[in-house]
Enzyme design. Structure first.
Site, short mmCIF file in Angstrom:
data_model
loop_
_atom_site.label_atom_id
_atom_site.label_comp_id
_atom_site.label_asym_id
_atom_site.label_seq_id
_atom_site.Cartn_x
_atom_site.Cartn_y
_atom_site.Cartn_z
N TYR A 167 0.82 -1.18 -0.06
CA TYR A 167 0.04 0.10 0.03
C TYR A 167 0.97 1.47 0.09
O TYR A 167 2.15 1.20 0.38
CB TYR A 167 -0.85 -0.07 1.14
N CYS A 168 0.36 2.21 -0.46
CA CYS A 168 0.81 3.67 -0.59
C CYS A 168 -0.05 4.63 0.01
O CYS A 168 -1.10 4.30 0.79
CB CYS A 168 1.22 3.99 -2.10
N ALA A 169 -0.01 5.69 -0.21
CA ALA A 169 -1.15 6.96 0.20
C ALA A 169 -2.55 6.85 -0.39
O ALA A 169 -3.27 6.77 0.43
CB ALA A 169 -0.58 8.29 0.17
N GLY A 196 -2.98 4.71 -3.29
CA GLY A 196 -3.38 3.44 -4.27
C GLY A 196 -2.73 3.59 -5.62
O GLY A 196 -2.80 2.65 -6.34
N ILE A 213 -3.73 3.98 2.14
CA ILE A 213 -3.78 4.33 3.44
C ILE A 213 -5.12 5.13 3.57
O ILE A 213 -5.66 5.02 4.75
CB ILE A 213 -2.54 4.51 4.32
#
Length: 141
Positions: free
Chosen positions: A99-101, A103, A128
């Site tokens: 995951y990143c900030a 997507g 996230i």
């Protein structure tokens, strides 16, 4: 039916615009599936975490990771993911949740992990932000 064709002829530009938008949506979905695979929803991610104990990989910058991340997440910034491939590939059979900030970049990293032998890699749809919007827990430890 004749009224439909008459309406179609009167609004030809609108129908062409509709077809272009639909084609772009389909192309966007196909591109996402080819480059990052199917993205996992937060509900599916919770199920994966509870049932299969995946390796959770946070690819955001260090400052964002320190502000809050998923429980048990391994921090491997996307910009330096090549440096962490050896550590991540130790258990290739274990599923991986990336995951990143938002997507957007998790699909690219997921594809890189797949190319390096990871069997199951799932990018988190919405990152996230989707996780916290769903009121799911994060930690700063």
């Amino acid at each position: 039916m004749a009224q439909f064709f008459e309406f179609f002829q009167a609004h030809l530009v609108l129908f062409i615009a509709l077809l272009v938008v639909l084609a772009l949506l389909v192309a966007n979905e196909l591109h996402g599936n080819m480059t990052g695979g199917k993205k996992m929803s937060t509900a599916d991610a919770v199920r994966l975490i509870n049932d299969r104990d995946p390796l959770i990989v946070d690819i955001r910058p260090a400052a964002d990771f320190k502000r809050g991340h998923l429980l048990g997440a391994f921090h491997a910034p996307a910009a330096k993911i090549d440096d962490y491939l050896g550590q991540l590939a130790r258990d290739k059979a274990r599923p991986v949740l990336v995951y990143c900030a938002l997507g957007g970049s998790s699909g690219t990293v997921a594809e890189k992990l797949r190319k390096n032998g990871m069997a199951e890699v799932y990018p988190l749809r919405g990152g996230i932000n989707a996780w916290t919007t769903a009121n799911l827990p994060v930690t700063t430890k």
